[in-house]
Each structure stands twice: as structure tokens, then as C-alpha cells.
Motif scaffolding. Structure first.
Motif, short mmCIF file in Angstrom:
data_model
loop_
_atom_site.label_atom_id
_atom_site.label_comp_id
_atom_site.label_asym_id
_atom_site.label_seq_id
_atom_site.Cartn_x
_atom_site.Cartn_y
_atom_site.Cartn_z
N PRO A 28 0.81 -1.23 0.00
CA PRO A 28 0.00 0.00 0.00
C PRO A 28 0.84 1.27 0.00
N SER A 29 1.94 1.29 0.74
CA SER A 29 2.79 2.47 0.76
C SER A 29 3.37 2.74 -0.63
N GLN A 30 3.70 1.69 -1.37
CA GLN A 30 4.20 1.86 -2.72
C GLN A 30 3.10 2.36 -3.65
N TRP A 31 1.89 1.82 -3.48
CA TRP A 31 0.77 2.29 -4.30
C TRP A 31 0.59 3.80 -4.14
N LEU A 32 0.67 4.30 -2.93
CA LEU A 32 0.48 5.73 -2.70
C LEU A 32 1.56 6.56 -3.38
N VAL A 33 2.80 6.07 -3.38
CA VAL A 33 3.88 6.78 -4.07
C VAL A 33 3.61 6.79 -5.58
N THR A 62 1.52 13.75 -10.50
CA THR A 62 2.49 14.84 -10.54
C THR A 62 3.19 14.94 -11.88
N TYR A 63 3.62 13.80 -12.44
CA TYR A 63 4.45 13.83 -13.63
C TYR A 63 3.81 13.18 -14.86
N ALA A 64 2.86 12.27 -14.67
CA ALA A 64 2.28 11.56 -15.80
C ALA A 64 0.91 12.17 -16.15
N ASN A 65 0.05 11.37 -16.76
CA ASN A 65 -1.23 11.90 -17.23
C ASN A 65 -2.36 11.71 -16.23
N GLY A 66 -2.02 11.45 -14.98
CA GLY A 66 -3.04 11.34 -13.96
C GLY A 66 -3.71 10.00 -13.87
N THR A 67 -3.18 8.99 -14.57
CA THR A 67 -3.74 7.64 -14.50
C THR A 67 -2.62 6.65 -14.23
N LEU A 68 -3.01 5.48 -13.73
CA LEU A 68 -2.11 4.32 -13.63
C LEU A 68 -2.62 3.25 -14.59
N ARG A 69 -1.73 2.65 -15.34
CA ARG A 69 -2.14 1.58 -16.25
C ARG A 69 -1.60 0.26 -15.73
N ILE A 82 -8.23 3.31 -0.17
CA ILE A 82 -8.03 1.96 0.35
C ILE A 82 -6.56 1.77 0.72
N ALA A 83 -5.65 2.24 -0.12
CA ALA A 83 -4.22 2.09 0.17
C ALA A 83 -3.83 2.78 1.47
N ALA A 84 -4.53 3.84 1.81
CA ALA A 84 -4.20 4.59 3.03
C ALA A 84 -4.51 3.81 4.29
N ILE A 85 -5.42 2.81 4.22
CA ILE A 85 -5.79 2.05 5.42
C ILE A 85 -5.47 0.57 5.31
N ILE A 95 11.75 8.52 -12.18
CA ILE A 95 12.51 7.31 -11.86
C ILE A 95 13.04 7.37 -10.43
N GLN A 96 13.46 8.53 -10.00
CA GLN A 96 13.96 8.67 -8.62
C GLN A 96 12.83 8.47 -7.61
N GLY A 97 11.62 8.92 -7.96
CA GLY A 97 10.47 8.66 -7.09
C GLY A 97 10.14 7.18 -7.01
N ILE A 98 10.23 6.50 -8.15
CA ILE A 98 10.01 5.05 -8.17
C ILE A 98 11.04 4.35 -7.31
N ASP A 99 12.28 4.78 -7.40
CA ASP A 99 13.35 4.19 -6.60
C ASP A 99 13.10 4.37 -5.11
N GLN A 100 12.58 5.52 -4.73
CA GLN A 100 12.29 5.76 -3.31
C GLN A 100 11.20 4.83 -2.78
N ALA A 101 10.36 4.32 -3.69
CA ALA A 101 9.35 3.32 -3.31
C ALA A 101 9.92 1.90 -3.33
N LEU A 102 11.23 1.79 -3.56
CA LEU A 102 11.93 0.49 -3.61
C LEU A 102 11.43 -0.36 -4.77
N ILE A 103 11.15 0.30 -5.88
CA ILE A 103 10.78 -0.37 -7.13
C ILE A 103 11.73 0.18 -8.18
N ASP A 104 11.85 -0.53 -9.31
CA ASP A 104 12.67 -0.01 -10.41
C ASP A 104 12.01 -0.33 -11.74
#
Length: 577
Positions: free
Chosen positions: A101-106, A113-120, A387-390, A141-150
């Protein structure tokens, strides 16, 4: 076992077994790219264009990124003598499709912030961002890295993200398979530090030992390579469409091992019978502790024998089709130093997702939500953020572009259901039709450079029309697998669907019929270059016959073959006949 092998001089020499002039341009580019660096760092800061050079675009894919442009704006920008509206797709590497959930929120925040406002959500259990501008790529990419994803190896000529069956009801088996999928993905990653230097500001140390790719070599793989783990009776990952597949064989609660399939792939080119989709062949069985070594050996065979001259012939399906399954199995056994065990029996019954609530063996709950064509946006995006927040468990992306809110403690179900109701995530009272729930589409227009026709934007309204016809014949509750892509490449796996479409031009599609309900059979071309009216006029009498002549529990693809409407496709080479 997880250490990279030492490669023999013979293996190393195959990296450039042809002179550079004989290799495809992409192979030559990889060989001289300084292990995927090229001039990417310079292209990213070049201020006169929103895009990057053609060579760097090829290397960018290995970093999980594609350059695209908004094709809805092309003509107008051309009239204004402006360059295309360049933007970038970023695809994440998320082996097994699990996200905290913490990664989903990131990721949600990055999308807004940077894309078109959607997740695919993709057909490979991961996320894509669309609409990112060049100036924002590095921050994304740096934001993705901070979520421990690449996004390493999410695209390009490497082992792509590894799929794993979703299995909401089989908690113990899923845990074992997921860990193997994750370890396999990590083991087969490129070892170059180019990603970390270009995107994460890692400094390249002067005088350090020469860089090396001990498994992949300086030219990496001839083409993309896909791996999946399936668990009968569900084939939700479409195991036969992969270069390498592991089919779980369980003995009671224990994972005994995996049947092995090799040589699948969907991509093809129109009007070129030398290219075709192909289903993987079953070649043997392995124990869980043999999986990574076996995967490495299979990858090494494709590294050494895949076609590096003709790129459209470079997937492993052609390597096996040209040389034969027996040759491949023998070469694999030679590299493993042992004979493969005989395959174990298994049965697949479907490749769809079980929607709604499921209780796992450990008492935790799982909720599978329908995400039409994988696009999370608007009110749905707001609800999933809430949902991710809880949420105290995790999220599980499926290979059918849906989402499982997984591992929910029983006491938390009322809070989750309250949010579902608040944000309308259940849809209407009856929910989406079976045809809609079992359908998939690729992104296609306006962003995919390969798209020849609409897919994601068009399929929902087309299904509405087909739903009306099916309801008229009493077929609304009969599951049918339908998939659409905007070009022949097959990203939504249309060639194993009971009804498949690939775009040929604006408003026109090839229609394919007769695939297997659980992905076990290719379909066959039935109509070429047809518009919607022609397709509907063709399918309507077939649906009428299906309603009156089908056997008890008979699937649509099986019916089409039994009554002779289409002939079964028995091999990839027969696909274009």
C-alpha cells in the motif's frame, strides 16, 4: 545457486559471432553502447527537443522507458511546423505483481504529478505511467526508486518482468511461487550500473574493473524474453504464450515442482507468414530448487542461438521452431548436466480472474476488482488511494489487468467495503458483463507508435454492442474470452482468445476465432480488414448458432471447431494458412 556463472570463451565469442556489419542495427548498437549507456545522459539534458535520438530510444527501452508522442496532435503540430508532442512511457519491473500500500500511494502521487493522472495495469502484472515529459523523467525514476521499485529490464532485449499466478485462495502455494518468481527475476537482471548512473546519480568510479555481463553478454539477448509461473487449474498468466513457463505441480499442500514449457510468443507481422504466434511446448519437470539454474540455462541457449541478424526472427519461439524441440531439450540437458524428469499430469480449466471476495487458507481475505483494460483513473483512482491509506495487506496485479486487494484481515473487511461503496468501485448493481470482465485491450492510440487502430479507447463501446446481441440469444451469462490489440504485436495476447482482434487501420481489424478458453489453443484468421459493421454481421449468426447448438458447458472456441466454422490451428506455422 544464485551466483552468476563463469562463461566459457566459446560462450563469450557468441556475443559477436557475426561481424558488426552483418548484425541487425540494434545488435550493433548494443555492442557499442558501453553496456546500455550510449549518449542517454546527454540526450536527457539536450534543450532543443522534447525527444531523444533514435539510437538512445533503443537503449532507453532497457531502462523500462519508451519514447512516444500524442498521435491525436500529430497533424495539427505538423501543420504548425512543430515537432511531435513527445512524451514517455515508464514501465515498472514488479515480479509477481505484488505492491505494498505504501508503494501504491507513491505511484499514485507520481502519476498525478508527472504523468497523465492515471495508472495503467498491464498484462504483465505491472504498472505503466503515460504522458511523462523528458524534463520529468529523472524525477519520476527517482520517485520510483524511493518506493523500492525499479524499471530495469521492464522493456528491451532482456528477461522482462516475471509473472506469477495470482492464487487468492491458495495462500501457501502463492507464497512459494511468488518468492521463486521474484528470485528468478532478480537473478536474470542485467548487471550494468548504467541505470543507477543515469537516473539515480551514481558515480562511475574511474579505474574500476572493466564492466561485464556474465550471463547476458555485451549484446544482451536477441529479443525480449518472457517467463511466467502458473498454478493449475488456473492459467491466468497464459503460460503457453511465454518463452519459458513453470507450471506448478502440487502434492497436497506441498509444492513438488514444476512442469516446464518453452517457446511461446505472440508477436507477428501482417502479410509475413514467416512470423507467427506460437504456443510453448512441454519438455519436462524440475524441482523447486532447480528453477533458477534451469531458467538461466534456457536464457543462455537463446543468448547463444537466437537470430541476431534478422530481428523479426529473433524470439526464442523461432529458435525452437527452426531447430526442433528435441534439439532444444537436448541442449538444455547438456548445459544442466542431467536429464529432465518426465512431466507430471495437470489440468487447466480457465484463464480468467475470480472476481469478488475469496478467503485464503490462512483466513485472510482477498478482493478481486475489475479494472477495465487496466486503466485506473478518476473516481476509481481516488477510491484505491483511500483503500491504500488504510490497507494492512498488499495489492496484487493480475495478468488480466485486474487488481486484487490482498491479505485483508477479516476484521478490516467492513472498512474496505465502506470505501468500495463510497467510491462506487463495485460499478452498477449487476456488475460488468461476463464478456467485459473477460476482455482485454492494449493501450494503442493515441500514444503507442506501433498502433494501427484503436483498442483501449474503442473496446468498451464495442463490447456494449456485442453484449446486446449475446443477451438477445440468452448468452449473457456464458463466459467468452475476447481480446483486442491495435497492431499485430499481440500485447493483449489476442491470438489465444476465443475471439481476437488485431488492428489493421483506422476502424478496421482482423478477426480471429477458435482459440482455447484456457489459453491452450491458437485461434485462426476469419476476417481480414473488416470494419465494425462487417464484424457484427459476421458474428451475429455465429452467436445464434452457438445459442441453439452448443453442448452442455461447451466453450465458444471449442464449439466453433466442433461444428466446422473454423479449423483448429495445430502449430504456429499453421497460423497464417
Amino acid at each position: 545457486m544464485d551466483d552468476q556463472p563463469t562463461r566459457s570463451p566459446e560462450d563469450r565469442s557468441r556475443d559477436l559471432s557475426q561481424p558488426l556489419s552483418a548484425l541487425s542495427p540494434t545488435e550493433s548498437l548494443k555492442a557499442t553502447s558501453d553496456y546500455l549507456r550510449g549518449t542517454l545522459a546527454e540526450s536527457l539534458i539536450e534543450p532543443l527537443s522534447g525527444g531523444i535520438s533514435a539510437d538512445d530510444q533503443s537503449l532507453l527501452k532497457f531502462h523500462g522507458i519508451y519514447q512516444e508522442d500524442d498521435r491525436d496532435l500529430r497533424d495539427e503540430r505538423r501543420r504548425q511546423k512543430l515537432e511531435p508532442a513527445y512524451e514517455f512511457l515508464v514501465r515498472l519491473r514488479l515480479p509477481g505483481g505484488i505492491c505494498r500500500p505504501s508503494q501504491w500511494l507513491v505511484l499514485d502521487d507520481l502519476a498525478r504529478t508527472y504523468a497523465n493522472g492515471t495508472l495503467r495495469l498491464t498484462t504483465r502484472q505491472t504498472f505503466q505511467f503515460h504522458g511523462i515529459l523528458k524534463k520529468d523523467l529523472k524525477r519520476t525514476i527517482q520517485g520510483i526508486d524511493q518506493a523500492l521499485i525499479d524499471s530495469i529490464g521492464a522493456c528491451g532485449d532482456v528477461v522482462r518482468g516475471v509473472l506469477c499466478a495470482s492464487l487468492p485462495e491458495r495462500s501457501r502455494l502463492h507464497a512459494e511461487m511468488y518468492e521463486l518468481a521474484k528470485r528468478t527475476s532478480e537473478h536474470l537482471l542485467p548487471k550494468t550500473r548504467a541505470y543507477h548512473e543515469i537516473w539515480l546519480n551514481e558515480t562511475r568510479v574511474a579505474g574500476s574493473p572493466a564492466e561485464e555481463e556474465p550471463l547476458l553478454g555485451r549484446t544482451y539477448l536477441p529479443r525480449k524474453f518472457k517467463i511466467a509461473f502458473a498454478a493449475p487449474p488456473s492459467n491466468d498468466v497464459d503460460i503457453y504464450t511465454h518463452d519459458l513457463g513453470f507450471i506448478a505441480i502440487a502434492e497436497g499442500d506441498r509444492l513438488a515442482g514444476f512442469d516446464i514449457v518453452v517457446g511461446g510468443g505472440m508477436g507477428r507481422a501482417d502479410n509475413d507468414p514467416s512470423t507467427f504466434p506460437r504456443l510453448a511446448d512441454l519438455i519436462g519437470f524440475c524441482r523447486p530448487d532447480e528453477v533458477i539454474a534451469l531458467a538461466e540455462a534456457v536464457v543462455s541457449i537463446q543468448r547463444d542461438y537466437g537470430d541476431r541478424v534478422t530481428r523479426k526472427h529473433a524470439r526464442m519461439k523461432y529458435t525452437i521452431d527452426d531447430r526442433g524441440v528435441d534439439w532444444f531439450k537436448g541442449e538444455l540437458e547438456r548445459r544442466l548436466g542431467r536429464t529432465l524428469e518426465a512431466p507430471r499430469p495437470f489440468v487447466f480449466t480457465a484463464n480468467t480472474d475470480p472476481f469478488g471476495w475469496t478467503e485464503g487458507e490462512d483466513g485472510r481475505l482477498h478482493l478481486t476488482l475489475f479494472i477495465e483494460n487496466g486503466r485506473v483513473k478518476g473516481r476509481m483512482m481516488e477510491g484505491l488511494r483511500a483503500i491504500a491509506a488504510i490497507h494492512q495487506g498488499d495489492f496484487r496485479l493480475t495478468a488480466n489487468q485486474n487488481l486484487i486487494v490482498a491479505n485483508i484481515p477479516a476484521a478490516e473487511r467492513p472498512r474496505i467495503e465502506a470505501l468500495l461503496a463510497e467510491y462506487g468501485l463495485y460499478g452498477n448493481d449487476d456488475g460488468p458483463s461476463l464478456l467485459r470482465r473477460n476482455a482485454m485491450a492494449c493501450v494503442a492510440l493515441p500514444t503507442c507508435s506501433l498502433a494501427m487502430a484503436e483498442s483501449e479507447r474503442y473496446l468498451p463501446e464495442f463490447i456494449t454492442r456485442l453484449d446486446g446481441i449475446l443477451a438477445e440469444y440468452g448468452l449473457g451469462e456464458v463466459p467468452i474470452i475476447l481480446r483486442m490489440t491495435g497492431c499485430p504485436n499481440g500485447c493483449a495476447r489476442p491470438y489465444v482468445a476465443e475471439i481476437g482482434f488485431s488492428g489493421r487501420g483506422p476502424g478496421t481489424y482482423n478477426l480471429y476465432l477458435g482459440g482455447g478458453f484456457h489459453g491452450q489453443r491458437l485461434n485462426r484468421l476469419f476476417l481480414e480488414n473488416a470494419d465494425e459493421e462487417t464484424i457484427v454481421a459476421t458474428l451475429t449468426p455465429i452467436f445464434r448458432r452457438f445459442a441453439t447448438e452448443r453442448g452442455a458447458a461447451e466453450h465458444f472456441g471449442d464449439f466453433l471447431i466442433r461444428v466446422g466454422i473454423v479449423e483448429p490451428v495445430t502449430s504456429g506455422r499453421c497460423f497464417a494458412r
